[in-house]
Design a protein around this motif. Structure first.
Motif, PDB file in Angstrom:
ATOM      1  N   SER A  51      17.023   6.764 -40.291  1.00 31.79           N
ATOM      2  CA  SER A  51      16.044   4.984 -40.495  1.00 31.79           C
ATOM      3  C   SER A  51      14.724   5.352 -40.919  1.00 31.79           C
ATOM      4  N   ASN A  52      13.924   6.614 -40.780  1.00 34.18           N
ATOM      5  CA  ASN A  52      12.363   6.812 -41.370  1.00 34.18           C
ATOM      6  C   ASN A  52      13.075   7.264 -42.569  1.00 34.18           C
ATOM      7  N   TYR A  80      13.206   3.895 -44.890  1.00 37.23           N
ATOM      8  CA  TYR A  80      12.583   2.929 -44.646  1.00 37.23           C
ATOM      9  C   TYR A  80      10.944   3.615 -45.956  1.00 37.23           C
ATOM     10  N   GLN A  81      11.402   5.191 -46.257  1.00 35.04           N
ATOM     11  CA  GLN A  81      10.163   5.493 -47.210  1.00 35.04           C
ATOM     12  C   GLN A  81      10.594   4.872 -49.103  1.00 35.04           C
ATOM     13  N   ASN A  82      11.986   5.090 -48.048  1.00 29.48           N
ATOM     14  CA  ASN A  82      12.369   4.907 -49.890  1.00 29.48           C
ATOM     15  C   ASN A  82      13.021   3.314 -49.837  1.00 29.48           C
ATOM     16  N   ASP A  83      11.706   2.465 -49.190  1.00 21.45           N
ATOM     17  CA  ASP A  83      12.553   0.874 -49.183  1.00 21.45           C
ATOM     18  C   ASP A  83      13.626   0.992 -49.547  1.00 21.45           C
ATOM     19  N   ILE A  84      14.836   0.976 -47.665  1.00 21.78           N
ATOM     20  CA  ILE A  84      15.994   0.811 -47.413  1.00 21.78           C
ATOM     21  C   ILE A  84      16.123  -0.156 -46.627  1.00 21.78           C
ATOM     22  N   ASN A  85      16.845  -1.046 -47.245  1.00 21.06           N
ATOM     23  CA  ASN A  85      17.357  -2.165 -45.583  1.00 21.06           C
ATOM     24  C   ASN A  85      17.841  -2.195 -44.924  1.00 21.06           C
ATOM     25  N   ASP A 113      21.004  -2.144 -47.726  1.00 20.06           N
ATOM     26  CA  ASP A 113      20.648  -2.221 -49.271  1.00 20.06           C
ATOM     27  C   ASP A 113      20.023  -1.491 -49.619  1.00 20.06           C
ATOM     28  N   LYS A 152      19.390  -1.855 -52.597  1.00 19.54           N
ATOM     29  CA  LYS A 152      18.315  -2.600 -53.819  1.00 19.54           C
ATOM     30  C   LYS A 152      18.694  -1.542 -55.362  1.00 19.54           C
ATOM     31  N   ASP A 153      17.575  -0.232 -56.127  1.00 20.54           N
ATOM     32  CA  ASP A 153      18.433   0.345 -57.123  1.00 20.54           C
ATOM     33  C   ASP A 153      18.628   1.392 -56.769  1.00 20.54           C
TER      34      ASP A 153
END
Length: 88
Positions: free
Chosen positions: A21-22, A25-30, A50, A52-53
């Motif tokens: 999970s860290n 989080y560091q890669n802006d993944i929800n 998610d 994202k890109d």
């Protein structure tokens, strides 16, 4: 939304959820959904995320570091591919 399914399987040890999970989080993944269980000393977890890109292959490369370090099997699959492979 660019969704992926992450599966984690391996011997239960402290910190598996925290490390995975860290990294997300560091890669802006929800994390959209998560299920985890322990069967005797076998840890299993499935996450819907998610990205994202980010592409699944790019995330897999990053997560392989954790998999190797913790001796786990961790796979990242695009949600559409995962669903088509597991359709009955």
């Amino acid at each position: 939304m660019n969704k992926a399914v992450i599966t984690v399987i391996g011997k239960d040890t402290t910190g598996i959820i925290a490390k995975v999970s860290n990294l997300l989080y560091q890669n802006d993944i929800n994390i959209l959904d998560i299920s985890q269980t322990i069967m005797q000393d076998l840890f299993t977890m499935i996450m819907l995320v998610d990205m994202k890109d980010m592409q699944a292959g790019e995330l897999q490369e990053k997560i392989d570091v954790i998999a190797e370090e913790m001796k786990l099997s961790i796979r990242v699959q695009n949600e559409e591919i995962f669903n088509s492979m597991h359709r009955i």
